[in-house]
Design a protein around this motif. Sequence first.
Motif, mmCIF file in Angstrom:
data_model
loop_
_atom_site.group_PDB
_atom_site.id
_atom_site.type_symbol
_atom_site.label_atom_id
_atom_site.label_comp_id
_atom_site.label_asym_id
_atom_site.label_seq_id
_atom_site.Cartn_x
_atom_site.Cartn_y
_atom_site.Cartn_z
ATOM 1 N N LYS A 61 -14.129 5.728 -12.191
ATOM 2 C CA LYS A 61 -12.687 5.463 -12.188
ATOM 3 C C LYS A 61 -12.219 4.989 -10.813
ATOM 4 N N LEU A 62 -12.884 5.443 -9.765
ATOM 5 C CA LEU A 62 -12.512 5.062 -8.399
ATOM 6 C C LEU A 62 -12.625 3.555 -8.178
ATOM 7 N N VAL A 63 -13.621 2.922 -8.771
ATOM 8 C CA VAL A 63 -13.853 1.500 -8.535
ATOM 9 C C VAL A 63 -13.458 0.614 -9.714
ATOM 10 N N ASP A 64 -12.851 1.194 -10.727
ATOM 11 C CA ASP A 64 -12.455 0.431 -11.909
ATOM 12 C C ASP A 64 -11.148 -0.306 -11.646
ATOM 13 N N ALA A 65 -11.230 -1.633 -11.555
ATOM 14 C CA ALA A 65 -10.031 -2.438 -11.311
ATOM 15 C C ALA A 65 -9.271 -2.740 -12.591
ATOM 16 N N THR A 66 -9.913 -2.547 -13.731
ATOM 17 C CA THR A 66 -9.270 -2.882 -15.003
ATOM 18 C C THR A 66 -8.324 -1.798 -15.490
ATOM 19 N N GLY A 67 -8.530 -0.569 -15.059
ATOM 20 C CA GLY A 67 -7.700 0.548 -15.515
ATOM 21 C C GLY A 67 -8.115 1.069 -16.874
ATOM 22 N N LEU A 68 -9.260 0.641 -17.378
ATOM 23 C CA LEU A 68 -9.726 1.048 -18.703
ATOM 24 C C LEU A 68 -10.450 2.392 -18.700
ATOM 25 N N VAL A 69 -10.957 2.801 -17.545
ATOM 26 C CA VAL A 69 -11.702 4.059 -17.464
ATOM 27 C C VAL A 69 -10.702 5.211 -17.432
ATOM 28 N N GLN A 70 -10.850 6.125 -18.373
ATOM 29 C CA GLN A 70 -9.984 7.299 -18.443
ATOM 30 C C GLN A 70 -10.513 8.373 -17.498
ATOM 31 N N GLY A 71 -9.614 9.126 -16.923
ATOM 32 C CA GLY A 71 -9.984 10.205 -16.016
ATOM 33 C C GLY A 71 -8.841 10.487 -15.075
ATOM 34 N N ARG A 72 -9.143 11.232 -14.031
ATOM 35 C CA ARG A 72 -8.108 11.538 -13.048
ATOM 36 C C ARG A 72 -8.717 11.566 -11.655
ATOM 37 N N CYS A 73 -7.850 11.333 -10.684
ATOM 38 C CA CYS A 73 -8.262 11.346 -9.276
ATOM 39 C C CYS A 73 -7.437 12.390 -8.525
ATOM 40 N N LEU A 74 -8.039 12.948 -7.493
ATOM 41 C CA LEU A 74 -7.351 13.941 -6.672
ATOM 42 C C LEU A 74 -6.295 13.277 -5.791
ATOM 43 N N ASP A 75 -5.244 14.020 -5.492
ATOM 44 C CA ASP A 75 -4.271 13.588 -4.492
ATOM 45 C C ASP A 75 -4.837 13.996 -3.139
ATOM 46 N N LEU A 76 -5.127 13.022 -2.297
ATOM 47 C CA LEU A 76 -5.826 13.287 -1.038
ATOM 48 C C LEU A 76 -4.889 13.458 0.153
ATOM 49 N N TYR A 77 -3.612 13.687 -0.074
ATOM 50 C CA TYR A 77 -2.657 13.816 1.027
ATOM 51 C C TYR A 77 -3.052 14.951 1.979
ATOM 52 N N VAL A 78 -3.301 16.131 1.443
ATOM 53 C CA VAL A 78 -3.671 17.273 2.289
ATOM 54 C C VAL A 78 -5.018 17.018 2.958
ATOM 55 N N PHE A 79 -5.942 16.401 2.227
ATOM 56 C CA PHE A 79 -7.244 16.076 2.805
ATOM 57 C C PHE A 79 -7.091 15.170 4.023
ATOM 58 N N TYR A 80 -6.213 14.156 3.922
ATOM 59 C CA TYR A 80 -6.021 13.232 5.044
ATOM 60 C C TYR A 80 -5.416 13.940 6.256
ATOM 61 N N ILE A 81 -4.526 14.889 6.032
ATOM 62 C CA ILE A 81 -3.959 15.657 7.152
ATOM 63 C C ILE A 81 -5.052 16.483 7.820
ATOM 64 N N ILE A 82 -5.875 17.142 7.028
ATOM 65 C CA ILE A 82 -6.977 17.940 7.582
ATOM 66 C C ILE A 82 -7.986 17.031 8.279
ATOM 67 N N HIS A 83 -8.285 15.891 7.671
ATOM 68 C CA HIS A 83 -9.210 14.916 8.264
ATOM 69 C C HIS A 83 -8.700 14.463 9.633
ATOM 70 N N PHE A 84 -7.431 14.095 9.709
ATOM 71 C CA PHE A 84 -6.861 13.650 10.979
ATOM 72 C C PHE A 84 -6.929 14.759 12.022
ATOM 73 N N THR A 85 -6.567 15.968 11.631
ATOM 74 C CA THR A 85 -6.553 17.090 12.576
ATOM 75 C C THR A 85 -7.951 17.400 13.096
ATOM 76 N N THR A 86 -8.939 17.454 12.211
ATOM 77 C CA THR A 86 -10.291 17.778 12.677
ATOM 78 C C THR A 86 -10.869 16.657 13.535
ATOM 79 N N ARG A 87 -10.585 15.410 13.184
ATOM 80 C CA ARG A 87 -11.065 14.296 14.024
ATOM 81 C C ARG A 87 -10.384 14.315 15.393
ATOM 82 N N LEU A 88 -9.103 14.659 15.424
ATOM 83 C CA LEU A 88 -8.384 14.740 16.693
ATOM 84 C C LEU A 88 -8.978 15.837 17.573
ATOM 85 N N VAL A 89 -9.246 16.988 16.982
ATOM 86 C CA VAL A 89 -9.816 18.106 17.748
ATOM 87 C C VAL A 89 -11.205 17.741 18.278
#
Length: 124
Positions: A61-89
């Motif tokens: 589903k991550l690479v499906d440009a057609t939108g035909l693959v059913q499924g769900r993706c995680l909301d990565l907002y919190v992940f990006y905040i943690i990613h930024f913080t750990t990379r900064l540290v």
Amino acid sequence: MTAISYLIAISAIQVSFCLLYKRLFAVTHVGWAYWLLITIVVLQFIEELLVFVFQCSPVRKLVDATGLVQGRCLDLYVFYIIHFTTRLVTNIAIFTLPIPKLLKLQMKRGAKVGVVLFFGLGLL
């Protein structure tokens, strides 16, 4: 995959700075700190790569440009905040580790400040 290229590049840069500083400042009592930082950076890379690759279920589903693959993706907002913080540290740790050795250099105060600022440019 731009995100994977970014993860590889940023991790390789951090590891290369650690190895460079370890070689430039061959001090035995802080050598373990560079290896610790390298380990942290590599583990961060693995974790971030796994989160990125498996953020969708099913994975195609991550690479499906057609939108035909059913499924769900995680909301990565919190992940990006943690990613930024750990990379900064880790960036701050990598670029502050050689400062005590730089301050012990036998040179004029102005030149010493310039060298410390030059090494600190990596934080930008």
